[in-house]
Each structure stands twice: as structure tokens, then as C-alpha cells.
Scaffold this motif. Structure first.
Motif, mmCIF file in Angstrom:
data_model
loop_
_atom_site.group_PDB
_atom_site.id
_atom_site.type_symbol
_atom_site.label_atom_id
_atom_site.label_comp_id
_atom_site.label_asym_id
_atom_site.label_seq_id
_atom_site.Cartn_x
_atom_site.Cartn_y
_atom_site.Cartn_z
ATOM 1 N N CYS A 198 1.237 -1.320 0.029
ATOM 2 C CA CYS A 198 -0.022 -0.109 -0.013
ATOM 3 C C CYS A 198 0.956 1.193 0.206
ATOM 4 C CB CYS A 198 -1.136 -0.246 1.805
ATOM 5 S SG CYS A 198 -1.661 1.483 1.259
ATOM 6 N N VAL A 199 0.957 2.098 -1.019
ATOM 7 C CA VAL A 199 1.622 2.813 -0.499
ATOM 8 C C VAL A 199 0.919 4.596 -0.958
ATOM 9 C CG1 VAL A 199 3.345 2.174 -2.679
ATOM 10 C CG2 VAL A 199 1.358 3.146 -3.609
ATOM 11 N N GLY A 200 -0.834 5.179 -0.148
ATOM 12 C CA GLY A 200 -1.615 5.736 0.407
ATOM 13 C C GLY A 200 -3.109 5.820 -0.263
ATOM 14 N N SER A 201 -3.209 6.268 -0.514
ATOM 15 C CA SER A 201 -4.703 7.056 -1.280
ATOM 16 C C SER A 201 -5.318 8.260 -1.607
ATOM 17 C CB SER A 201 -5.708 7.253 0.530
ATOM 18 O OG SER A 201 -7.099 7.985 0.450
ATOM 19 N N THR A 202 -5.936 8.439 -2.472
ATOM 20 C CA THR A 202 -7.402 9.525 -3.062
ATOM 21 C C THR A 202 -8.524 9.288 -3.397
ATOM 22 O OG1 THR A 202 -6.056 10.440 -5.837
ATOM 23 C CG2 THR A 202 -6.610 7.828 -5.777
ATOM 24 N N ARG A 203 -8.984 9.823 -3.904
ATOM 25 C CA ARG A 203 -9.862 9.717 -4.254
ATOM 26 C C ARG A 203 -10.921 10.959 -5.642
ATOM 27 N NH1 ARG A 203 -12.629 12.809 1.643
ATOM 28 N NH2 ARG A 203 -10.408 11.889 2.158
ATOM 29 N N PHE A 204 -12.371 10.509 -5.849
ATOM 30 C CA PHE A 204 -12.755 11.480 -6.853
ATOM 31 C C PHE A 204 -13.727 11.902 -5.974
ATOM 32 C CE2 PHE A 204 -12.951 7.959 -10.120
ATOM 33 C CZ PHE A 204 -12.435 8.483 -11.010
ATOM 34 N N GLY A 205 -13.467 13.610 -6.149
ATOM 35 C CA GLY A 205 -14.695 13.679 -4.748
ATOM 36 C C GLY A 205 -15.160 14.641 -5.272
ATOM 37 N N HIS A 206 -16.217 15.889 -5.024
ATOM 38 C CA HIS A 206 -17.248 16.975 -4.462
ATOM 39 C C HIS A 206 -18.247 16.169 -6.439
ATOM 40 C CE1 HIS A 206 -16.176 18.954 -1.919
ATOM 41 N NE2 HIS A 206 -14.366 19.691 -2.891
ATOM 42 N N ILE A 207 -18.563 15.352 -6.182
ATOM 43 C CA ILE A 207 -19.297 14.575 -7.666
ATOM 44 C C ILE A 207 -20.102 15.256 -7.721
ATOM 45 C CG2 ILE A 207 -20.311 12.056 -8.721
ATOM 46 C CD1 ILE A 207 -18.031 10.826 -7.073
ATOM 47 N N ASP A 208 -20.801 15.923 -8.993
ATOM 48 C CA ASP A 208 -22.006 16.375 -9.420
ATOM 49 C C ASP A 208 -21.879 15.850 -10.411
ATOM 50 O OD1 ASP A 208 -23.218 17.815 -10.211
ATOM 51 O OD2 ASP A 208 -22.443 20.288 -10.424
ATOM 52 N N PRO A 209 -22.970 14.668 -10.368
ATOM 53 C CA PRO A 209 -23.488 13.654 -11.498
ATOM 54 C C PRO A 209 -25.042 15.021 -12.663
ATOM 55 C CG PRO A 209 -24.515 13.359 -9.474
ATOM 56 C CD PRO A 209 -23.514 14.250 -9.114
ATOM 57 N N LYS A 210 -25.446 15.652 -12.062
ATOM 58 C CA LYS A 210 -25.600 16.305 -12.718
ATOM 59 C C LYS A 210 -24.620 17.260 -13.833
ATOM 60 C CE LYS A 210 -29.323 20.321 -12.805
ATOM 61 N NZ LYS A 210 -29.241 21.969 -12.214
ATOM 62 N N ASN A 211 -23.644 18.042 -13.461
ATOM 63 C CA ASN A 211 -23.129 19.014 -14.241
ATOM 64 C C ASN A 211 -21.881 17.944 -14.371
ATOM 65 O OD1 ASN A 211 -24.714 21.928 -13.777
ATOM 66 N ND2 ASN A 211 -24.043 21.369 -12.244
ATOM 67 N N LYS A 212 -22.048 16.811 -14.664
ATOM 68 C CA LYS A 212 -20.931 16.071 -15.126
ATOM 69 C C LYS A 212 -19.439 16.307 -14.356
ATOM 70 C CE LYS A 212 -23.687 12.465 -16.692
ATOM 71 N NZ LYS A 212 -23.458 11.044 -16.387
ATOM 72 N N VAL A 213 -18.935 17.176 -13.623
ATOM 73 C CA VAL A 213 -18.112 17.299 -12.526
ATOM 74 C C VAL A 213 -18.030 16.841 -11.263
ATOM 75 C CG1 VAL A 213 -16.282 19.476 -12.305
ATOM 76 C CG2 VAL A 213 -18.480 19.673 -14.007
ATOM 77 N N LEU A 214 -16.313 16.244 -11.901
ATOM 78 C CA LEU A 214 -15.685 15.980 -10.237
ATOM 79 C C LEU A 214 -14.204 16.345 -10.309
ATOM 80 C CD1 LEU A 214 -14.282 13.613 -11.030
ATOM 81 C CD2 LEU A 214 -15.909 11.942 -11.531
ATOM 82 N N HIS A 215 -13.888 16.338 -8.751
ATOM 83 C CA HIS A 215 -12.321 16.496 -8.481
ATOM 84 C C HIS A 215 -12.239 15.185 -8.062
ATOM 85 C CE1 HIS A 215 -12.859 20.707 -6.399
ATOM 86 N NE2 HIS A 215 -13.933 20.417 -7.929
ATOM 87 N N ILE A 216 -10.153 15.002 -8.666
ATOM 88 C CA ILE A 216 -9.579 14.451 -8.449
ATOM 89 C C ILE A 216 -8.381 14.729 -7.270
ATOM 90 C CG2 ILE A 216 -7.342 12.572 -8.999
ATOM 91 C CD1 ILE A 216 -9.066 12.150 -11.467
ATOM 92 N N GLY A 217 -8.673 14.176 -6.056
ATOM 93 C CA GLY A 217 -7.589 15.377 -5.268
ATOM 94 C C GLY A 217 -7.547 14.166 -3.997
ATOM 95 N N TRP A 218 -7.057 14.837 -2.913
ATOM 96 C CA TRP A 218 -7.169 13.694 -1.510
ATOM 97 C C TRP A 218 -5.810 13.006 -1.928
ATOM 98 C CZ3 TRP A 218 -11.424 15.186 -4.207
ATOM 99 C CH2 TRP A 218 -12.109 16.082 -3.566
ATOM 100 N N THR A 219 -5.150 13.304 -2.442
ATOM 101 C CA THR A 219 -3.734 11.886 -3.179
ATOM 102 C C THR A 219 -2.548 12.194 -2.184
ATOM 103 O OG1 THR A 219 -4.907 12.514 -5.106
ATOM 104 C CG2 THR A 219 -2.728 10.889 -4.345
ATOM 105 N N TRP A 220 -2.331 11.106 -1.458
ATOM 106 C CA TRP A 220 -1.499 11.938 -0.269
ATOM 107 C C TRP A 220 -0.390 10.192 -0.811
ATOM 108 C CZ3 TRP A 220 -2.096 8.035 3.466
ATOM 109 C CH2 TRP A 220 -3.010 8.023 4.634
ATOM 110 N N ILE A 221 0.558 10.036 -1.190
ATOM 111 C CA ILE A 221 1.813 8.514 -1.657
ATOM 112 C C ILE A 221 2.603 8.459 -1.057
ATOM 113 C CG2 ILE A 221 0.235 8.189 -3.704
ATOM 114 C CD1 ILE A 221 2.163 9.557 -4.829
#
Length: 192
Positions: A77-100
Motif C-alpha cells: 500500500c502506498v497511499g490514498s486518493t479519491r474522486f470528490g465533489h462529484i456533481d452528477p447533474k453537471n458531470k463534474v468531479l474533482h480528483i484529489g485528497w491524494t497522498w502517497i
């Protein structure tokens, strides 16, 4: 929206984050100073548990898809990440919260991981835009996102409180769906 997904290639495996991952993430968390540039604090075991709980609550609400990151070559295991602030209506999301882990930085690992996530966001989830928000002072992360082909769209001034109650300014980067094929061919050609 499916939040129980796994993404992988020959080097990287992204698996759904669970509460059970706290023990294997804890040694990596001790290498981090997430509060230097971001609002998340994982400096104690209890704070890491709370961080994971928050990610899992957001996943249940459909607002995020958190992952644990594995290096398939070293089988660790080398860390964690995520898709966040997922907005399905507008089809926009963030990639972040990444730490390795420090050992994984500068090896191309993050680049391959982001390719998997971008590919999934545009080609499987069919989103229109992926965003990244990075502390203006975090030049390493900004350069990494620029290497992905993301465009600096602007700076939100003093919008997030971080370590010692410092109000950081966030650089907003984005990749549009119509830019993805060109970016994929130029920035990620080795992976396709």
C-alpha cells in the motif's frame, strides 16, 4: 453511480477504501504533513480514522469515491486518493485528497494513477470535466497536474484554512472532456 470500483494497470491498483485500511495506511500517514497545504489532518491514528470515516460517509452520499492505492510491483500500500465533489447533474468531479509514500514520489507512479482516474472519469463515468484544486504554494503538486495536461483556470484567493489557521489560495485546474483524447495521446501514450 457505482462507488465500489477498482482501477488498475501493470503498476497501480486502486481499490475501494474501507475502515479496515486504517492500519496499513497509518505508517504512510506518519510521513505526511497534509495540513501544510490542505485542510485534512491525519497526524494521529484517531485523526486518520476520522479522515477515512469522512471519505466513507461522502461515498455513501454519492459525493466521493475514495481509494486505497497499491503498488502491484512492490505489493504494498502506498497511499490514498479519491474522486470528490462529484456533481452528477453537471458531470463534474474533482480528483484529489491524494497522498502517497515518499518512496513513490517522483517515480511516475502518480502519473499512472491519475491516468487510470482520468480515463475512468471521462470514458466510463462519461463526465464532462475533471478539476484539481491545489494550494498556490504547492509547486510540486501544481507541476504534477500541469504534466497531466490540466489548464490553470484561476485562483480562489484565501478560500481554505490550513495549518496554523493560514488561509491558503487554491489554484483551480481543469481538463475538459473534449480535451481528453488529445491529452491521452500526448501525455499518456505509453499507457494506452
Amino acid at each position: 453511480m457505482n462507488t465500489d470500483i477498482s482501477l488498475e494497470n501493470g503498476l497501480v491498483q486502486l481499490l475501494p477504501l474501507s475502515k479496515n485500511h486504517v492500519d496499513i495506511l497509518w505508517p504512510i500517514a506518519q510521513e505526511m504533513d497534509l495540513l501544510q497545504y490542505g485542510p485534512n489532518d491525519i497526524s494521529t491514528f484517531e485523526k486518520l480514522e476520522a479522515y477515512i470515516d469522512t471519505a466513507l460517509n461522502e461515498a455513501r452520499e454519492g459525493r466521493s469515491i475514495p481509494f486505497i492505492i497499491y503498488n502491484k510491483v512492490t505489493k504494498e500500500c502506498v497511499g490514498s486518493t479519491r474522486f470528490g465533489h462529484i456533481d452528477p447533474k453537471n458531470k463534474v468531479l474533482h480528483i484529489g485528497w491524494t497522498w502517497i509514500s515518499q518512496a513513490s514520489r517522483g517515480t511516475g507512479f502518480n502519473h499512472q494513477m491519475k491516468f487510470l482516474m482520468l480515463h475512468h472519469a471521462f470514458e466510463n463515468m462519461e463526465f464532462e470535466k475533471v478539476e484539481f484544486r491545489i494550494d498556490e504554494r504547492n509547486l510540486r503538486s501544481r507541476k504534477a497536474v500541469e504534466k497531466l495536461g490540466a489548464t490553470l483556470e484561476g485562483i480562489l484567493r484565501k478560500n481554505v484554512i490550513v495549518k496554523n489557521n493560514f488561509r491558503r489560495s487554491s489554484c483551480c485546474y481543469g481538463i475538459l472532456r473534449e480535451e481528453w483524447n488529445q491529452i491521452k495521446e500526448t501525455k499518456f501514450k505509453a499507457y494506452i
